[in-house]
Design a protein around this motif. Structure first.
Motif, mmCIF file in Angstrom:
data_model
loop_
_atom_site.group_PDB
_atom_site.id
_atom_site.type_symbol
_atom_site.label_atom_id
_atom_site.label_comp_id
_atom_site.label_asym_id
_atom_site.label_seq_id
_atom_site.Cartn_x
_atom_site.Cartn_y
_atom_site.Cartn_z
ATOM 1 N N GLY A 167 0.826 -1.202 0.000
ATOM 2 C CA GLY A 167 0.000 0.000 0.000
ATOM 3 C C GLY A 167 0.860 1.251 0.000
ATOM 4 N N TYR A 168 0.242 2.383 0.342
ATOM 5 C CA TYR A 168 0.957 3.658 0.358
ATOM 6 C C TYR A 168 1.607 3.895 1.727
ATOM 7 N N PHE A 169 2.773 4.486 1.705
ATOM 8 C CA PHE A 169 3.440 4.870 2.947
ATOM 9 C C PHE A 169 4.313 6.084 2.652
ATOM 10 N N SER A 170 4.718 6.739 3.737
ATOM 11 C CA SER A 170 5.605 7.892 3.599
ATOM 12 C C SER A 170 6.793 7.702 4.543
ATOM 13 N N ALA A 171 7.580 8.748 4.711
ATOM 14 C CA ALA A 171 8.794 8.649 5.534
ATOM 15 C C ALA A 171 8.447 8.268 6.969
ATOM 16 N N PHE A 172 9.359 7.574 7.624
ATOM 17 C CA PHE A 172 9.281 7.155 9.015
ATOM 18 C C PHE A 172 8.276 6.025 9.254
ATOM 19 N N ARG A 173 7.713 5.461 8.180
ATOM 20 C CA ARG A 173 6.760 4.367 8.344
ATOM 21 C C ARG A 173 7.428 3.001 8.172
ATOM 22 N N MET A 174 8.544 2.958 7.480
ATOM 23 C CA MET A 174 9.295 1.721 7.268
ATOM 24 C C MET A 174 10.685 1.870 7.888
ATOM 25 N N VAL A 175 11.392 0.737 8.063
ATOM 26 C CA VAL A 175 12.763 0.837 8.570
ATOM 27 C C VAL A 175 13.594 1.640 7.564
ATOM 28 N N TYR A 176 14.586 2.345 8.088
ATOM 29 C CA TYR A 176 15.293 3.351 7.294
ATOM 30 C C TYR A 176 15.929 2.810 6.007
ATOM 31 N N PRO A 177 16.638 1.667 6.012
ATOM 32 C CA PRO A 177 17.213 1.184 4.746
ATOM 33 C C PRO A 177 16.139 0.881 3.697
ATOM 34 N N PHE A 178 14.994 0.343 4.149
ATOM 35 C CA PHE A 178 13.882 0.054 3.240
ATOM 36 C C PHE A 178 13.331 1.358 2.662
ATOM 37 N N GLU A 179 13.164 2.352 3.544
ATOM 38 C CA GLU A 179 12.681 3.663 3.097
ATOM 39 C C GLU A 179 13.631 4.275 2.071
ATOM 40 N N ASN A 180 14.929 4.162 2.319
ATOM 41 C CA ASN A 180 15.916 4.682 1.372
ATOM 42 C C ASN A 180 15.734 4.071 -0.007
ATOM 43 N N ALA A 181 15.585 2.744 -0.039
ATOM 44 C CA ALA A 181 15.410 2.059 -1.319
ATOM 45 C C ALA A 181 14.138 2.536 -2.013
ATOM 46 N N GLN A 234 12.796 4.757 -9.006
ATOM 47 C CA GLN A 234 11.811 5.445 -9.840
ATOM 48 C C GLN A 234 10.507 4.646 -9.927
ATOM 49 N N LYS A 235 9.432 5.364 -10.195
ATOM 50 C CA LYS A 235 8.115 4.736 -10.372
ATOM 51 C C LYS A 235 8.179 3.707 -11.496
ATOM 52 N N GLY A 236 7.650 2.504 -11.234
ATOM 53 C CA GLY A 236 7.620 1.447 -12.226
ATOM 54 C C GLY A 236 8.878 0.605 -12.260
ATOM 55 N N LYS A 237 9.905 0.994 -11.493
ATOM 56 C CA LYS A 237 11.185 0.291 -11.508
ATOM 57 C C LYS A 237 11.320 -0.627 -10.287
ATOM 58 N N VAL A 238 12.264 -1.569 -10.410
ATOM 59 C CA VAL A 238 12.602 -2.480 -9.314
ATOM 60 C C VAL A 238 13.895 -1.991 -8.667
ATOM 61 N N SER A 239 13.925 -1.986 -7.357
ATOM 62 C CA SER A 239 15.078 -1.455 -6.615
ATOM 63 C C SER A 239 16.263 -2.408 -6.662
ATOM 64 N N LYS A 240 17.395 -1.879 -6.238
ATOM 65 C CA LYS A 240 18.539 -2.735 -5.959
ATOM 66 C C LYS A 240 18.230 -3.562 -4.705
ATOM 67 N N ILE A 241 19.015 -4.592 -4.488
ATOM 68 C CA ILE A 241 18.836 -5.412 -3.287
ATOM 69 C C ILE A 241 19.182 -4.566 -2.055
ATOM 70 N N VAL A 242 18.349 -4.642 -1.017
ATOM 71 C CA VAL A 242 18.569 -3.851 0.189
ATOM 72 C C VAL A 242 18.510 -4.763 1.410
ATOM 73 N N ARG A 243 19.386 -4.537 2.368
ATOM 74 C CA ARG A 243 19.451 -5.334 3.599
ATOM 75 C C ARG A 243 18.838 -4.532 4.744
ATOM 76 N N THR A 244 17.923 -5.150 5.491
ATOM 77 C CA THR A 244 17.391 -4.573 6.723
ATOM 78 C C THR A 244 17.586 -5.592 7.835
ATOM 79 N N ARG A 245 17.126 -5.258 9.024
ATOM 80 C CA ARG A 245 17.277 -6.210 10.130
ATOM 81 C C ARG A 245 16.415 -7.458 9.941
ATOM 82 N N PHE A 246 15.471 -7.410 8.976
ATOM 83 C CA PHE A 246 14.618 -8.571 8.715
ATOM 84 C C PHE A 246 15.238 -9.519 7.686
#
Length: 654
Positions: free
Chosen positions: A184-198, A203-215
């Protein structure tokens, strides 16, 4: 807020009211040979100058008397050993820890994080993700295995395979089977910081690089980006999804009947209280706590709520996964300005992974600030004591741990022994550190130990390094002692000394007078016909509650009543009412019609001790304090350096 919180809160405000320093430092006065200096007097006078309302306290001669009186009380507190009390020590320690937080913050990095967070808050992102679980302290083998899994999935996504289907097939987020990874929709401070960074860097419609979080490892697909809708406050009426024996039609019929009542002019709040099956909000007229996109479990509900344009707009009935709803818009809350949100954002930064940037910056600064040295020989001996049991949290302190008294680490002139490091290692087992081999583990643990000890050394020396901090702590320390002393010597005595209070009342009772009072029942209404009916009932000596029961029908409040004894000029009395016994004529003030029934007029007179007790105790406390300070001046020897006072007066009057 209790009196102690207010008293100490005032000290906190005064302490930050200004930081003006005066380089001149002479002994201004002594109390039993203990010196007090002109720089402290000047600093505190300047800070409090704009805060005092009594002009006599701005007079420097009078202020010196107040300052001496203040220091006399503090000396008395120390003489009574109040500084040794456990509660005092704990409160002082707690306050110091709170105040010290300001000195552990990196202003530059904090400001950057505030601006970054605020800029991100302008947008809401809708993203899907795929998660491969791996503990943040997992072994290198398990970490590599998880990375290879996410890498393979990432290649498939980058090649154009359907992201939702990949989420259902591979994601280890349990919800993915139902939502295809859609968060769904979210904004800053709603997800863990590395996830939020990714999310914000893709860009819209694109797939991110691989990101590591505590999960674990994630990849994200950005489905949409839109302007932040802010927050919203709404009320709702809800009919729950039907039970098995009921039909969907019954719930839909009920919500439509309620909607029809609203269309006929019945109050939304009354209907919510009567019919809404959301019991947590029904008693409040259906009002919910304000929320933003993604905070509720129903996107349908959020979308309908945000689609309402103006306060008091009401939606048509609609269904969600939870039931049927009607929503009324109370207020929309746009994203605040950066200045308005600054404190809130700083607090949020302190609570999430962003704070690690600030900690890392402090660690780096302290390593440059202080001279430190590790004893290689001592470290080598201790390193050999760490075994593989550490990884299983089964490692135990050696029996001869207390023998490691030689200095392992020296920071400036402070020496920290090997036993402290052994205790640190013992506690770190719970952190789940998996660094291998053991030699590398020992180095990692020492680095963490070094940062902890540097931080502790910095904290211990705040008073030495920061005069402002030392000044605030001294003022708070004195203030805390003074509160305990005043409570013991003045406030408790004023409340319990019944004989002294009676004598004080007898001497000052003419200063505590009632104005003319009236025993009255007041009826009010916006409807003239209703107030006339109330007037007729009052003439028949009907009770106020009976009048309301007869006139307030069908959930409509037509008349309000208020009865009691009121002093002339009270806000509870209509301004134009007449103080005549009996039922008045109907009269109007503003939008309201009034009628009064005066039962008794009480002439002005002296208040009894009980009636004036609150104000009287306060005055008695001031009287006791003045007498007590006079006694303290006899108990202690005070010597004022008049020449130094004349010089500081001249400087302050310039």
């Amino acid at each position: 807020m209790n009196i102690k919180q207010f008293f100490l809160g005032l000290f906190f405000l005064l302490s930050f009211a200004g930081n003006a320093q005066n380089n001149t430092k002479e002994v201004l006065f002594t109390i039993d040979d203990k010196p007090y200096y002109t720089d402290e007097f000047s600093r505190i006078y300047k800070k409090n100058l704009d805060l005092v309302k009594d002009d006599s306290q701005k007079d420097l001669n009078q202020y010196l008397e107040l300052f001496i009186g203040y220091k006399l009380k503090v000396n008395k507190a120390y003489k009574l050993n109040l500084q040794d009390g456990a509660q005092y020590k704990n409160e002082l320690k707690s306050y110091r820890a709170q105040l010290a937080k300001n000195y552990f913050n990196d202003t530059k990095i904090t400001q950057e994080l505030v601006e970054e967070g605020y800029n991100r808050l302008q947008k809401e992102i809708r993203a899907s993700h795929i998660l491969i679980l791996v503990d943040e302290n997992a072994s290198p083998e398990d970490t590599l295995k998880a990375y290879k899994k996410i890498e393979d999935i990432s290649k498939k996504a980058m090649a154009g395979e359907d992201f939702g289907n990949l989420a259902v097939q591979y994601s280890e987020d349990p919800s993915a089977k139902e939502n295809k990874g859609d968060l769904g929709y979210f904004s800053a401070f709603r997800m863990v910081y590395p996830f939020e960074n990714a999310a914000y860097k893709t860009q819209k419609g694109k797939v991110s690089k691989i990101v590591r979080t505590r999960f674990g490892y994630h990849i994200l697909k950005i489905n949409d980006i839109r302007a932040n809708r802010g927050e919203i406050t709404v009320a709702h009426i809800m009919i729950l999804k039907p039970k098995p024996e009921e039909t969907e039609k019954d719930a839909e019929k009920t919500i439509n009947e309620i909607y029809q009542k609203i269309q006929q002019g019945e109050k939304f709040e009354d209907l919510a209280e009567q019919f809404s099956e959301d019991k947590s909000s029904a008693s409040k007229g259906g009002v919910l706590n304000k929320f933003s996109s993604g905070q509720l479990s129903s996107e349908e509900f959020e979308n309908v709520a945000f689609s309402l344009a103006n306060p008091k707009d009401i939606s048509k009935p609609f269904s969600s996964a939870f039931g049927w709803h009607i929503v009324k818009l109370i207020e929309k809350h746009p994203v605040k300005s950066l200045d308005e949100m600054k404190n809130e954002l700083e607090a949020k930064i302190g609570r999430d992974d962003r704070s690690k940037k600030i900690t890392a910056s402090l660690n780096e600064k302290l390593r440059k600030k202080y001279t430190y040295k590790k004893d290689a020989k001592q470290f080598g001996l201790i390193s050999k004591l760490v075994t593989n049991d550490f990884y299983e949290a089964k490692w135990a302190l050696p029996a001869n741990a207390n023998d490691y008294t030689a200095a392992l680490l020296t920071i400036n002139d402070k020496k920290i022994d090997g036993k402290a490091f052994l205790d640190f290692i013992d506690k770190q087992q719970k952190a789940g550190i998996k660094v291998k081999p053991l030699s590398k583990l020992a180095d990692t643990l020492f680095d963490k130990f070094l940062d902890e000890q540097l931080t502790a050394y910095y904290d211990e020396n705040l008073e030495t390094e920061f005069p402002d901090f030392a000044n605030v702590m001294e003022e708070y320390r004195d203030g805390l002692l003074l509160f305990d002393l005043m409570e013991k010597e003045i406030w408790d005595r004023a409340k319990t000394d019944t004989i002294g209070l009676q004598k004080f009342y007898d001497e000052h009772k003419m200063e505590h007078m009632w104005k003319k009072r009236v025993e009255v029942t007041i009826a009010s209404s916006t409807k003239q016909d209703m107030i006339k009916k109330a007037q007729a009932f009052l003439k028949k000596n009907e009770k106020p509650q009976d009048i309301k029961d007869k006139l307030n029908v069908n959930n409509v409040i037509n008349v309000m009543t208020n009865s009691g004894t009121f002093e002339e000029g009270s806000d509870g009395l209509p301004k134009t009412m007449k103080y005549n016994i009996g039922v008045s004529d109907v009269f109007k003030e503003g939008e309201y019609y009034f009628v009064t029934k005066v039962d008794k007029v009480i002439p002005a007179g002296v208040k009894t001790l009980e009636e004036s007790k609150g104000k009287l105790i306060n005055e008695y406390q001031q009287y006791l304090e003045q007498s007590w300070v006079s006694d303290l001046k006899k108990e202690f020897t005070i010597t004022v350096n008049q020449a130094a006072f004349d010089r500081i007066k001249k400087q302050l009057n310039q």
